[in-house]
Design an enzyme around this catalytic site. Structure first.
Site, PDB file in Angstrom:
ATOM      1  N   HIS A 192      32.345  25.199  72.561  1.00  0.00           N
ATOM      2  CA  HIS A 192      33.596  25.882  73.365  1.00  0.00           C
ATOM      3  C   HIS A 192      33.236  26.749  74.614  1.00  0.00           C
ATOM      4  CE1 HIS A 192      35.687  24.062  69.894  1.00  0.00           C
ATOM      5  NE2 HIS A 192      36.539  24.013  70.694  1.00  0.00           N
ATOM      6  N   ARG A 298      44.798  24.859  74.888  1.00  0.00           N
ATOM      7  CA  ARG A 298      43.955  25.441  73.815  1.00  0.00           C
ATOM      8  C   ARG A 298      44.802  27.066  73.084  1.00  0.00           C
ATOM      9  NH1 ARG A 298      39.146  22.878  76.327  1.00  0.00           N
ATOM     10  NH2 ARG A 298      38.404  21.421  75.026  1.00  0.00           N
ATOM     11  N   GLU A 436      40.105  13.145  66.608  1.00  0.00           N
ATOM     12  CA  GLU A 436      38.725  13.585  66.642  1.00  0.00           C
ATOM     13  C   GLU A 436      38.228  13.787  65.195  1.00  0.00           C
ATOM     14  OE1 GLU A 436      39.272  17.796  67.910  1.00  0.00           O
ATOM     15  OE2 GLU A 436      41.288  17.982  67.006  1.00  0.00           O
ATOM     16  N   ASP A 460      34.685  16.897  69.348  1.00  0.00           N
ATOM     17  CA  ASP A 460      34.568  16.577  67.685  1.00  0.00           C
ATOM     18  C   ASP A 460      34.344  15.338  67.314  1.00  0.00           C
ATOM     19  OD1 ASP A 460      34.931  19.458  66.930  1.00  0.00           O
ATOM     20  OD2 ASP A 460      36.916  19.343  67.809  1.00  0.00           O
ATOM     21  N   ARG A 470      28.147  20.178  67.701  1.00  0.00           N
ATOM     22  CA  ARG A 470      28.216  20.040  68.944  1.00  0.00           C
ATOM     23  C   ARG A 470      27.494  21.177  69.826  1.00  0.00           C
ATOM     24  NH1 ARG A 470      34.836  20.732  69.671  1.00  0.00           N
ATOM     25  NH2 ARG A 470      34.405  21.559  71.668  1.00  0.00           N
ATOM     26  N   CYS A 507      40.810  13.685  76.083  1.00  0.00           N
ATOM     27  CA  CYS A 507      40.613  15.232  76.491  1.00  0.00           C
ATOM     28  C   CYS A 507      39.500  15.863  76.283  1.00  0.00           C
ATOM     29  CB  CYS A 507      41.956  15.973  75.841  1.00  0.00           C
ATOM     30  SG  CYS A 507      41.846  16.131  74.169  1.00  0.00           S
TER      31      CYS A 507
END
Ligand code: PEP
Ligand code: MG
Length: 589
Positions: A192, A298, A436, A460, A470, A507
């Site tokens: 993130h 988000r 995801e 994800d 990730r 996305c």
């Protein structure tokens, strides 16, 4: 001069002095009994730490007042109150004087006892104070350990932030205009933190190993987020060449930003290219960036870095601001507000439970369904905002249809409440699901029958399909968006969406990848949503292709063998694009 290679995390270049941020590093807390007579030294150590921490907090409050109109000042004022609390200070001194404990252990003991006491209280105000206590304790312990207690707000001149790693909540604290770029020992291209850096247009390199050990504060470094490289102690000639390149790059981006509509195909067709944003990212630049809407908002960033959860009114005002902005992105532009996606690496202290496997834990829609008051408040705020502009809502991390059914039941109750109170909202508000989690991608048909649109979260999806974190550079070689298993799943999701006649977009960060983003559209994705600064470059690729070229690309991709390693798949796809688009290599440079 020395170059250190890492992972290209957010593109762009920066040249400037180093600011080393040690953030949330684990502070060692040794515990021992001092020799008789040693109490005085420990008391002195405590007093010095209290004084230094107070000065830091006062400076921080002054900086916040100046730079951000006092936003968040109340949090740090509360920290000052805790620091000066006579009872807590006296208790800590007693541990030193009576038990002859060293200063760090005395601070830890006081904090542990107060934490337990606050945690037992029924009043949520006091339970929330546990987080403040954690922060004040960490500051004191860092000063006692001689690590320094600086925060990201302490950056006095525009700098390149070098850190072991950054959390999403630390990254959103980066003071705008003072961070030229950042470089971290750990991290990865799809964490993130990486995504926030991209959305903010800050170049970043991650996975640099021990860069924090190789630099000193104030030293000049060159950071190339596109190549994933940091140059230490550059000589004058290298600095000169680097800065010339930076200037050229700035000119190119300025030219790009003045281009026409984004997403136009060679034959006049159109691909919808939207922006991923989060609260705190200014929306002013979205039209110039070419975004035709917000494909992913988000919402969870409203929860980060604050002592209390947002109220319904705060949520509503944030969503309404986005809804009202949409017409500036063109007629019909809309915003997709994703419901609270906390958990994983987006830990909200005081809300997120301590779990052994946070990426597999009670996160996102699971958290919402187990905390119905939070879900209802968010649904209500989004619905209220939908009266002010085009808004869609989207559930994160859905893994089974029961979750969608349960959320739909709550949604219809909330709509009933709004009806009863005569509050306006969009009765046809589209409801979507992030795809995801592998179970949702495999069983996509059942999900497609329950929602109005899909948005594939490849960040994800890849993590869960490949069982590769990730955010962990040690397994980044296994984090493979081009793995044939991922391509098969995405085919399945797109086919299910088409069959049920619903829109499907992507996305995740792969939407901004020149090879994969184009592939998703060729395979049938209706929209791509990405960090705004990436929209123009992807758009240039589409401007070189027609719909029939895209069909041909999809046909060519169907020749991918499941035996092929991900790197070979990527190379195979890239080959087609560079043969079809003569300036492909220079467009993606
Ligand atoms: C994703 O998982 O691809 C996604 C877009 O959501 P996030 O990166 O916020 O988890
Ligand atoms: Mg996700």
């Amino acid at each position: 001069m020395r170059t250190v290679d890492g992972l290209p995390t957010a593109r762009g270049s920066a040249s400037g002095p180093v600011f080393i941020y040690r953030g949330d590093c684990q502070v060692p807390v040794p515990e021992y009994v001092v020799e008789p007579g040693g109490e005085k030294d420990e008391l002195m150590r405590l007093k010095r730490a209290l004084g230094e921490t107070r000065r830091d907090l006062e400076n921080l409050i002054a900086v916040l007042r100046e730079r951000s109109n006092g936003k968040d000042v109340d949090i740090f004022e509360c920290h000052l109150m805790l620091l000066d609390d006579i009872v807590l200070v006296k208790e800590t001194e007693d541990y030193i004087l009576k038990d002859r404990l060293n200063a760090a252990a005395a601070v830890r003991r006081t904090a542990d006892r107060a934490r337990a006491q606050f945690g037992r209280m029924n009043d949520p105000y006091f339970r929330e104070r546990v987080r403040d206590l954690d922060d004040v304790e960490r500051r004191l312990l860092k000063v006692i350990a001689g690590i320094g207690s600086e925060t990201l707000w302490d950056i006095k001149v525009p700098s390149i932030v070098i850190a072991d790693d950054l959390t999403p909540s630390e990254t959103v604290q980066l003071p705008a205009g003072y961070v030229l770029g950042f470089a971290t020992n750990g991290g990865s291209t799809t964490s993130h933190v990486a995504l926030i850096a991209r959305a903010m247009g800050i170049p970043a390199v991650s996975g640099l190993g021990n860069i924090t050990e190789l630099v000193s504060p104030g030293q000049r470094v060159l950071l190339d987020g596109t190549a994933g490289r940091v140059t230490l102690n550059p000589d004058e000639a290298t600095i000169g060449e680097f800065e010339r390149q930076m200037a050229r790059q700035r000119e190119i981006s300025a030219m790009e930003q003045s281009g026409g509509a984004a997403g136009e195909l060679k034959d006049g067709g159109r691909v919808k290219l939207c922006a991923n944003i989060h609260p705190g990212v200014p929306m002013d630049g979205l039209a110039e960036a070419g975004a035709c809407g917000v494909g992913l908002y988000r919402s969870e960033y409203l929860w980060l870095n604050r002592a209390l959860e947002p109220t319904e009114e705060e949520e509503f005002l944030a969503y309404r601001e986005v809804a009202r902005f949409m017409p500036k992105l063109g007629a019909g532009a809309g915003a997709t507000i994703r419901l609270l996606d906390i958990g994983g690496d987006k830990i909200v202290r005081g809300i997120s439970a301590k779990e052994p496997n946070p990426f597999l834990g009670n996160r996102s829609i699971r958290y919402l369904l187990s905390n119905p008051a939070v879900l209802r408040r968010q649904l209500k705020s989004i619905l209220r905002a939908s009266a002010f502009g085009r808004v869609r809502m989207m559930y994160p991390m859905v893994s089974c249809v029961e979750e969608l059914d349960a959320a739909a039941a709550v949604l219809s109750e909330v709509k009933g409440e709004l009806d009863g109170a005569g509050i306006a909202y969009d009765r046809e508000i589209p409801v979507g699901a992030m795809i995801e989690v592998p179970s949702a991608a495999i069983n996509a048909g059942a999900f497609a029958r329950r929602v109005d649109f899909f948005s594939v979260g490849t960040n994800d999806l890849v993590q869960y399909v490949m069982a590769a974190d990730r955010g962990n550079d040690a397994v980044s070689h296994l984090y493979q968006p081009a793995n044939p298993a991922i391509l098969t799943l995405i085919d399945n999701v797109i086919a299910a969406a088409k069959k049920e006649g619903i829109e499907v977009g992507v996305c995740g960060a792969s939407a901004a990848d020149p090879v994969l983003g184009v592939l998703w559209v060729a395979k049938g994705a209706d929209t791509l949503s990405m960090s705004a600064p990436y929209i123009r470059s992807i758009s240039k690729l589409f401007s070189r292709l027609s719909r029939s070229d895209l069909d041909e690309y999809a046909e060519y991709a169907s020749g991918i063998d499941t035996d092929m390693p991900a790197k070979a798949v990527y190379g195979y796809l890239r080959e087609w694009l560079s043969s079809r688009i003569p300036d492909f290599e220079s467009l993606i440079a």
